[in-house]
Scaffold this active site. Structure first.
Site, mmCIF file in Angstrom:
data_model
loop_
_atom_site.group_PDB
_atom_site.id
_atom_site.type_symbol
_atom_site.label_atom_id
_atom_site.label_comp_id
_atom_site.label_asym_id
_atom_site.label_seq_id
_atom_site.Cartn_x
_atom_site.Cartn_y
_atom_site.Cartn_z
ATOM 1 N N LYS A 52 4.856 6.975 1.279
ATOM 2 C CA LYS A 52 5.856 6.794 0.223
ATOM 3 C C LYS A 52 6.517 8.107 -0.170
ATOM 4 O O LYS A 52 7.190 8.183 -1.200
ATOM 5 C CB LYS A 52 5.200 6.145 -1.002
ATOM 6 C CG LYS A 52 4.603 4.767 -0.727
ATOM 7 C CD LYS A 52 3.762 4.275 -1.886
ATOM 8 C CE LYS A 52 3.060 2.975 -1.510
ATOM 9 N NZ LYS A 52 2.053 2.582 -2.527
ATOM 10 N N ARG A 129 -2.679 15.112 3.228
ATOM 11 C CA ARG A 129 -3.533 14.329 2.328
ATOM 12 C C ARG A 129 -3.391 12.825 2.546
ATOM 13 O O ARG A 129 -4.124 12.040 1.944
ATOM 14 C CB ARG A 129 -3.190 14.670 0.862
ATOM 15 C CG ARG A 129 -3.973 15.869 0.341
ATOM 16 C CD ARG A 129 -3.737 16.113 -1.143
ATOM 17 N NE ARG A 129 -2.707 17.099 -1.381
ATOM 18 C CZ ARG A 129 -1.511 16.849 -1.897
ATOM 19 N NH1 ARG A 129 -1.194 15.616 -2.231
ATOM 20 N NH2 ARG A 129 -0.639 17.815 -2.064
ATOM 21 N N ASN A 173 1.603 -2.647 -3.712
ATOM 22 C CA ASN A 173 1.005 -3.801 -4.371
ATOM 23 C C ASN A 173 1.424 -5.155 -3.790
ATOM 24 O O ASN A 173 0.677 -6.117 -3.890
ATOM 25 C CB ASN A 173 1.329 -3.764 -5.867
ATOM 26 C CG ASN A 173 0.346 -4.562 -6.681
ATOM 27 O OD1 ASN A 173 -0.814 -4.721 -6.285
ATOM 28 N ND2 ASN A 173 0.785 -5.091 -7.807
ATOM 29 N N ARG A 306 -3.338 -2.037 -10.833
ATOM 30 C CA ARG A 306 -2.183 -2.889 -10.532
ATOM 31 C C ARG A 306 -2.611 -4.342 -10.525
ATOM 32 O O ARG A 306 -3.770 -4.660 -10.316
ATOM 33 C CB ARG A 306 -1.579 -2.526 -9.168
ATOM 34 C CG ARG A 306 -1.420 -1.042 -8.922
ATOM 35 C CD ARG A 306 -0.580 -0.368 -9.985
ATOM 36 N NE ARG A 306 0.696 -1.045 -10.128
ATOM 37 C CZ ARG A 306 1.719 -0.878 -9.319
ATOM 38 N NH1 ARG A 306 1.614 -0.038 -8.338
ATOM 39 N NH2 ARG A 306 2.830 -1.528 -9.501
#
Length: 318
Positions: A52, A129, A173, A306
């Site tokens: 993202k 990461r 999500n 979430r």
DNA sequence: GTTTAATGGGTAT
DNA sequence: TACCCCTTAAACT
């Protein structure tokens, strides 16, 4: 809007619109004025996404790092039909943190949580990461092996692991709920109890599904929609050989002539991408409705911060 | 007019 | 687990 498919699509779109040009960079809203000045007029070399995270590289190793967070949007419009048309760019509307502008395209960034100029070293550190990205499958490191190691060593529920960007990069999500439902996996199964084969199946399906998400700018996971989407892409690829799949649909389907026009008093650009697929999910945001598979009531519960949606009857430990 | 929710994630407690 | 940031539009009063 943003799961991994959104960012990869955005990178491709920005690259196509701005790479090789020297866009004006500004901050109409005023919160990125100094950074914009450091990029203004520089050659934009390329835009790339990992999971993202979006990176737009300018000459001189100046890299614009953007993370859209939950609500960020980076709109790219063609406001001139041809570069020579010398059209007037639309005025910025709302809180535009960053605007990129060349003779043909305008891109407005709003609501992002991260907007900063980074070095190549910082880019590397950020990327290091992240877990493997299904949209980078085939590149070194972007296979499920690292994620399998983490999976086997934790009791954290699989629905949490899917969203952990250091385990898998790009899943959010919607994909997690839909994917776990599709493969009938109990979201609460502890990682170490998830069969290797099950996890590999999830990975393979993401490798299959996410490029469709990139191509259509939309999360598509329902079987019949996936089938139709693939058929459309295959057909488009035949007639437009050599084009990247991400453009086969959008740039045909968009109402090109209306791009960039913002009628007075209207908050949104007049054009909207015309999607052949209504937004439709099996379980996401469908709490209380019957499971498409077994009719049992769809449940919801906050997991990993979430709202998770799942069917308590047909999703089992695998 | 005000509140809330939204496909995220970092930091403090 | 709680709270913070970012912005907008739909859902409330």
């Amino acid at each position: 809007m943003p799961e991994g498919h959104t960012l990869h699509r955005l990178a491709l779109t920005l690259d196509r619109a701005f790479a090789g040009t020297r866009p004006r960079v500004s901050s109409p809203q005023g919160r990125f004025t100094e950074g914009a000045a450091l990029l203004d007029g520089l050659l934009l070399e390329r835009a790339q996404a990992w999971g993202k995270h979006l990176f737009v590289t300018f000459e001189g190793d100046r890299i614009l790092n953007v993370h859209l967070g939950l609500i960020g949007v980076f709109d790219v419009h063609r406001y001139a039909v041809e570069p020579a048309a010398a059209a007037v760019p639309p005025p910025p509307v709302g809180a535009v943190r960053v605007r990129l502008l060349n003779e043909e395209f305008v891109a407005d960034l709003r609501g992002a949580t991260v907007v900063e100029i980074v070095t190549p070293e910082k880019l590397e550190a950020t990327v290091a990461r992240l877990g493997p990205d299904p949209l980078r499958v085939g590149e070194p490191g972007h296979d499920p092996s690292r994620s399998l190691v983490k999976l086997a060593r934790t009791d954290r529920p699989v629905a949490e692991l899917l969203m952990d960007q250091s385990v898998l990069a790009g899943v959010g999500n919607v994909y997690r709920s839909e994917l776990l439902w599709k493969h009938r996996v109990d979201p609460f199964t502890p990682g170490r109890l998830v069969r290797k084969k099950t996890w590999l199946t999830l990975w393979e399906d993401l490798v299959d599904l996410m490029p469709i998400g990139v191509a259509f700018g939309q999360i598509i996971t329902l079987d019949d929609q996936v089938t139709r989407a693939k058929a459309m892409l295959a057909e488009a690829a035949e007639s437009r050989e050599g084009e990247h799949p991400a453009y086969l649909v959008d740039w045909q389907g968009g109402r090109e002539g209306e791009r960039g026009r913002v009628p007075a008093g209207q908050r949104r650009p007049a054009y909207e991408r015309v999607s052949p697929f209504p937004r439709d999910y099996a379980v996401y945001k469908r709490q209380g409705e019957p499971c498409p598979l077994c009719g049992s009531r769809i449940r919801t519960q906050v997991l990993a911060g979430r709202n998770l949606f799942w069917c308590g009857r047909c999703q089992r430990r695998h």
